[in-house]
Design a protein around this motif. Structure first.
Motif, mmCIF file in Angstrom:
data_model
loop_
_atom_site.group_PDB
_atom_site.id
_atom_site.type_symbol
_atom_site.label_atom_id
_atom_site.label_comp_id
_atom_site.label_asym_id
_atom_site.label_seq_id
_atom_site.Cartn_x
_atom_site.Cartn_y
_atom_site.Cartn_z
ATOM 1 N N LEU A 1 -7.011 3.716 -5.629
ATOM 2 C CA LEU A 1 -8.108 4.100 -5.163
ATOM 3 C C LEU A 1 -8.684 5.303 -4.810
ATOM 4 C CD1 LEU A 1 -10.711 2.520 -4.005
ATOM 5 C CD2 LEU A 1 -9.686 1.955 -1.823
ATOM 6 N N LYS A 2 -9.621 5.764 -5.453
ATOM 7 C CA LYS A 2 -10.008 7.298 -5.033
ATOM 8 C C LYS A 2 -11.432 7.295 -4.378
ATOM 9 C CE LYS A 2 -8.005 8.913 -9.557
ATOM 10 N NZ LYS A 2 -7.423 10.406 -9.612
ATOM 11 N N GLY B 1 -12.904 19.284 0.367
ATOM 12 C CA GLY B 1 -11.775 18.610 -0.635
ATOM 13 C C GLY B 1 -10.559 19.334 -0.683
ATOM 14 N N GLN B 2 -10.418 20.027 0.692
ATOM 15 C CA GLN B 2 -9.101 20.621 0.895
ATOM 16 C C GLN B 2 -7.896 19.683 1.063
ATOM 17 O OE1 GLN B 2 -10.185 22.931 4.246
ATOM 18 N NE2 GLN B 2 -10.862 24.712 2.897
ATOM 19 N N MET B 3 -8.380 18.373 1.362
ATOM 20 C CA MET B 3 -7.183 17.393 1.621
ATOM 21 C C MET B 3 -7.932 16.215 0.715
ATOM 22 S SD MET B 3 -5.506 15.786 4.447
ATOM 23 C CE MET B 3 -5.263 14.130 4.675
ATOM 24 N N ARG B 4 -7.335 15.724 -0.201
ATOM 25 C CA ARG B 4 -7.775 14.336 -1.091
ATOM 26 C C ARG B 4 -6.971 13.160 -1.113
ATOM 27 N NH1 ARG B 4 -8.327 18.346 -5.915
ATOM 28 N NH2 ARG B 4 -8.795 19.980 -4.492
ATOM 29 N N CYS B 5 -7.411 12.021 -0.616
ATOM 30 C CA CYS B 5 -6.548 10.862 -0.335
ATOM 31 C C CYS B 5 -6.720 9.828 -1.338
ATOM 32 C CB CYS B 5 -6.684 10.181 1.126
ATOM 33 S SG CYS B 5 -6.564 11.426 2.569
ATOM 34 N N GLU B 6 -5.749 9.259 -1.925
ATOM 35 C CA GLU B 6 -5.776 8.106 -2.881
ATOM 36 C C GLU B 6 -4.814 7.104 -2.491
ATOM 37 O OE1 GLU B 6 -6.185 11.461 -6.325
ATOM 38 O OE2 GLU B 6 -4.739 9.731 -6.768
ATOM 39 N N ALA B 7 -5.189 5.821 -2.489
ATOM 40 C CA ALA B 7 -4.249 4.799 -2.384
ATOM 41 C C ALA B 7 -3.997 4.089 -3.537
ATOM 42 C CB ALA B 7 -5.134 3.998 -0.949
ATOM 43 N N ASN B 8 -2.656 3.436 -3.372
ATOM 44 C CA ASN B 8 -2.395 2.264 -4.327
ATOM 45 C C ASN B 8 -2.265 1.000 -3.728
ATOM 46 O OD1 ASN B 8 -2.059 3.924 -7.142
ATOM 47 N ND2 ASN B 8 -0.532 4.748 -5.753
ATOM 48 N N ILE C 1 0.686 -1.212 -0.164
ATOM 49 C CA ILE C 1 0.095 -0.243 -0.110
ATOM 50 C C ILE C 1 0.866 1.460 0.094
ATOM 51 C CG2 ILE C 1 -1.735 1.160 1.180
ATOM 52 C CD1 ILE C 1 -2.433 -1.347 2.758
ATOM 53 N N GLY C 2 0.673 2.168 -0.872
ATOM 54 C CA GLY C 2 1.106 3.391 -0.976
ATOM 55 C C GLY C 2 0.314 4.596 -0.898
ATOM 56 N N MET C 3 0.517 5.684 -0.393
ATOM 57 C CA MET C 3 -0.569 6.641 -0.441
ATOM 58 C C MET C 3 -0.200 7.789 -1.481
ATOM 59 S SD MET C 3 -3.184 5.653 1.259
ATOM 60 C CE MET C 3 -4.053 7.011 1.461
ATOM 61 N N GLU C 4 -1.174 8.589 -2.060
ATOM 62 C CA GLU C 4 -0.861 10.083 -2.758
ATOM 63 C C GLU C 4 -1.988 10.807 -2.087
ATOM 64 O OE1 GLU C 4 0.160 7.554 -6.725
ATOM 65 O OE2 GLU C 4 -1.297 9.594 -6.981
ATOM 66 N N VAL C 5 -1.589 11.902 -1.639
ATOM 67 C CA VAL C 5 -2.483 12.864 -0.833
ATOM 68 C C VAL C 5 -2.265 14.286 -1.417
ATOM 69 C CG1 VAL C 5 -3.070 14.019 0.927
ATOM 70 C CG2 VAL C 5 -2.339 11.514 1.209
ATOM 71 N N HIS C 6 -3.542 14.843 -1.784
ATOM 72 C CA HIS C 6 -3.341 16.242 -2.207
ATOM 73 C C HIS C 6 -3.847 17.208 -1.180
ATOM 74 C CE1 HIS C 6 -3.375 13.984 -6.266
ATOM 75 N NE2 HIS C 6 -2.752 15.265 -6.812
#
Ligand SMILES: [Zn+2]
Length: 512
Positions: free
Chosen positions: A232-233, A195-202, A8-13
């Motif tokens: 995953l969004k 929506g000021q922080m948006r998380c996505e997972a791989n 699992i890795g995370m991408e956060v905006h």
């Protein structure tokens, strides 16, 4: 039987709350009601316009990078990321590809939850880069889509981790810590609902022993072909992060066990159905045709940022709260969860220290006094005050009473001037008031002071003994637990004002 583990890795905006947008001087206020108000030729991509980078956004990204222990590059640049979508007026997004502002960092996390796989972990931060947000698409019931460009060009930091998480709990903990860090830094409000922080997972589930992770890169072992990753969004809350990842781990594991495979894809978390749904098969990075933006010269992030001093970060504050105030890990974690709550706690603690210092030498020297009082204050904030606030849907910033008066309430409890039940009633009144009222005054007005006067208590005890002969007989016959019932009856008769310790003492004396 074969064993499986997730990678699992995370991408956060994270949207930065600068005054103006990333490449123009439009106000950065994407959530205003009037659509297309904060727009100009630049953020609408009119021909002939030139982007001018926002220095503060670069400085803040440096700050985020430093807080995540990253190396800040001396040479950084913006690249164009091409894709066609109505939310992107230029036909490309200005982002960073090969030379992000920050890279190769780490974050240390503690995991507290049901059966964590490990207690702590150091998670690698691959990179933190700066880009512009896209416009917002509003899909109408009639099938039409309206574009609101207020968000177009808002500065956005993307933080990518190495694939170091072992469970959904770990990924959720990371997102919570990251939110607190950017809030402590003051660079974003990081409200996920807005929506000021948006998380996505791989996520990809693999067979145990089929891979190793070296410097954040997954390498297959023994020529095994690894399973494709799923992006995953739509993870719009911390709960969604945890549930979405958990669901995906179970779904992929079930597929492997049935001998099925899948292609690399993007899935969305459906909060109503509590499942992930297919959105599209994933483009490769090459499809974006990245190239350096010729309109923006490369830059030296540290020279633009100037001197950056980091404030105390949540993990440091947690450690200090534990050491200075003798708090448990979980209390320290709760109390540092927001900057405002941590300030309130510190103010309460410092008032209690002053109060201790003002006490006569003889009393002040009691054993472990500072520990006992800090812990008492900590637990009254975490369990009682936060409980009331949650029930009333309030925040610590909504209360009108001062930390001084909360500290005084704690002192009253500590000195047995009021019992727990009545102290809670006083706290409820304090929370409900529009003014900052002294708890001692409330105590006196309501007559809720602790009755330790043995004469008064004795009368109540005598009444209870004559009213409950059966229970009295049971206690006398050796069933000691029944004494709790009798104490309760005396407390009730005193309307909660009697000192329970004094009640028990007198009861026991009379029942021998
Ligand atoms: Zn603009």
């Amino acid at each position: 039987m074969k064993q499986y583990v997730p990678i699992i890795g995370m991408e956060v905006h994270v949207e930065l709350k600068t005054d103006s947008k990333m490449f123009c001087s439009c106000p950065n206020n994407p959530n205003i009601d009037t659509p297309n108000k904060n727009i100009c030729e630049v953020c609408l991509a009119h021909p002939g316009t030139l982007p001018v980078p926002n220095k503060k956004a670069i400085a803040w990204t440096v700050m985020v990078g430093k807080a995540l222990n990253c190396h800040i590059l001396e040479f950084s640049k913006f690249d164009r990321k091409h894709y066609f979508y109505p939310d992107l007026p230029k036909g490309y997004q200005i982002s960073q590809y090969e030379e992000p502002i920050a890279e190769h960092g780490f974050i240390e996390l503690d995991f507290v939850g049901e059966n964590p796989i490990r207690d702590t972990a150091k998670i690698g931060i691959t990179r933190a880069h700066l880009e512009e947000d896209t416009a917002r698409l509003n899909h109408g019931e009639d099938g039409s889509t309206l574009v609101d460009f207020n968000r177009s060009g808002v500065p956005l930091v993307e933080i990518v981790t190495d694939p170091d998480f072992k469970s959904a709990l770990e990924a959720k903990t990371y997102c919570q810590e990251l939110r607190n860090i950017v809030r402590y830094l003051g660079v974003s409000d990081a409200d996920m609902e807005k929506g000021q922080m948006r998380c996505e997972a791989n996520i990809s589930v693999q067979e145990v022993g089929s891979f190793e992770i070296i410097d954040g890169v997954v390498k297959p072992l023994n020529g095994i072909k690894l399973n494709n990753k799923v992006e995953l969004k739509n993870l719009n809350s911390f709960k969604a992060v945890e549930r979405g990842i958990d669901f995906e781990i179970k779904r992929q594991t079930a597929m492997i066990e049935k001998g099925e495979t899948w292609v690399q894809q993007t899935r969305g978390w459906d909060d109503n159905k509590q499942e992930t749904v297919m959105q599209r098969t994933k483009e490769n990075a090459a499809d974006y045709r990245y190239f350096p933006d010729p309109d923006i010269p490369p830059f030296h992030p540290l020279k633009i940022a100037g001197i950056i001093s980091l404030p105390e970060l949540p993990s440091q504050k947690r450690l200090r709260f534990r050491e200075e105030y003798y708090l448990s890990y979980s209390d320290a974690k709760i109390l540092t969860d927001s900057k405002e709550l941590s300030y309130f706690t510190e103010a309460v603690m410092s008032d209690l220290v002053e109060w201790l210092d003002s006490m006569p030498e003889s009393e002040n020297k009691a054993e472990n006094l500072p520990q006992k009082i800090s812990r008492l204050a900590g637990s009254w904030i975490t369990s009682k005050l936060l409980g009331i606030l949650k029930e009333k849907n309030m925040d610590i910033t909504d209360v009108k009473f001062s930390p001084e008066n909360f500290a005084e309430l704690v002192a009253l409890i500590y000195n047995n001037k009021v019992n727990g039940t009545n102290a809670l009633k006083i706290l409820l009144i304090m929370v409900g008031l529009d003014v900052d009222k002294d708890p001692t005054h409330i105590l006196e007005e309501k007559g809720w002071g602790q009755v330790s006067d043995s004469g008064q208590i004795e009368t109540l005890v005598d009444d209870v003994i004559s009213n409950y002969p059966d229970q009295v007989a049971q206690v006398k016959a050796g069933k000691d637990t029944v004494i709790k019932f009798l104490i309760g009856m005396v407390m009730k008769a005193s309307e909660g004002s009697a000192d329970p310790k004094a009640v028990e003492e007198i009861l026991r004396k009379k029942l021998v």
